[in-house]
Design an enzyme around this catalytic site. Sequence first.
Site, short mmCIF file in Angstrom:
data_model
loop_
_atom_site.label_atom_id
_atom_site.label_comp_id
_atom_site.label_asym_id
_atom_site.label_seq_id
_atom_site.Cartn_x
_atom_site.Cartn_y
_atom_site.Cartn_z
CG ASP A 182 97.35 -93.49 66.55
OD1 ASP A 182 98.44 -93.85 66.06
OD2 ASP A 182 96.92 -93.93 67.64
NE ARG A 205 102.79 -96.77 67.04
CZ ARG A 205 103.80 -97.59 67.22
NH1 ARG A 205 105.00 -97.27 66.83
NH2 ARG A 205 103.62 -98.77 67.82
NE ARG A 265 103.15 -101.98 63.15
CZ ARG A 265 103.05 -101.63 64.42
NH1 ARG A 265 102.27 -100.62 64.76
NH2 ARG A 265 103.70 -102.28 65.35
CE LYS A 268 101.85 -106.22 63.95
NZ LYS A 268 102.91 -105.68 64.86
#
Length: 385
Positions: A182, A205, A265, A268
């Site tokens: 991330d 990610r 997303r 999300k």
Amino acid sequence: MKFSLLMFGGALCVDAAVLGSRASYAVKGKPEGFATGVTGGGKAACQVPSSVAQLTTWLTDNVARCIVIDKEYNFKGTQGKAVENGCRPTSNACPGKGGQDAINLNNWCQPKFAGAGVKTIQVSYDKAGLYGINMGSNKSLIGVGNKGVIRGRGLRIAKAKNIIIQNIHFTEINPQYIWGGDAIATDAGSDLLWVDHCKFSLIGRQMFVAGTGAAGRITLSNNEFDGQTSWSATCDNRHYYAIYLDGSADKVTMKNNYIHHTSGRSPKVGQNTFLHAVNNYWYSNSGHAFDNLAGGKVVAEGNYFQSVATPLLENKGAFFGSPSTSANTACKTGLGHNCQMNTFVSSGKLGGTDTAFISTVKGQPIASVSAASTNIKNLAGVGRI
């Protein structure tokens, strides 16, 4: 940075022009919305780290700091490479042509997560990207112009508070792999985070993820979430895993962000997160923008959706999409103003008529709203502050 050094009576003096340039390094502006009041490093003198190692030390210690990024800090290779079994999930229907395989993090490579057609394959990735640098509290991390780049590793904010991240480009964190890492992740014990004028690109990610512990008050403003990639979970050169807000007690403001070439997303939302999404610009999303899970509470107003196939995938929580001028008066009870209409061009519809939850943020700092505009793309991201 070059210093001009002069000797006077044995004293070492620094050229005034250099002092002036250092003094100009400072956080610019103030956050709107839920992270109002964040001070970061406060009055700490701004300093430029000499290396990746020193940057890591300054980010992780317990000293209030203003850290200046005036060049690229490349973390790739700093922790070596890993070669191991991973998987090709069912979602990768285009192997060798731009799909995204997966690292088997947390035993993810099993059919209930990766799909019934999952196949074991060998993966090779940069270990630095897998886990972010654990930041300490009271930090300002600021970039100079468009020169501030952190490559190959992200940041993790847990049990840390009062942090400003401004004008930094995060990029190339194992983009070919799901679970590659991330860019910015928060978790339990964090609070008062402002991420402003940053750019996110080529992330394996999530570009930004909050959860699952309580991350407190967050403002994401004027950022560019650039989903263009050669490794796409949806096989269309668009990144799927963009923004995930799933904290157990979070309040998030998203204002003036440019979110483009994604496929899902974006964001999300779930668990127990209140999101005020205001004056953002979504462009070229082949899948969905919002996905609101149980517990998610979203007010979306004054946003511009252009070429977004599905602005809202599903609403299992509470969602108000500012559907009409008459319905939008309900916002005043919690936000202090009537909500602004969203704009849709070559896009699906947003929907969302829930209103009872809006009053739960009454009295808290709320971002202002203006008419929806595409001009956000000219103002968001690095070097535009």
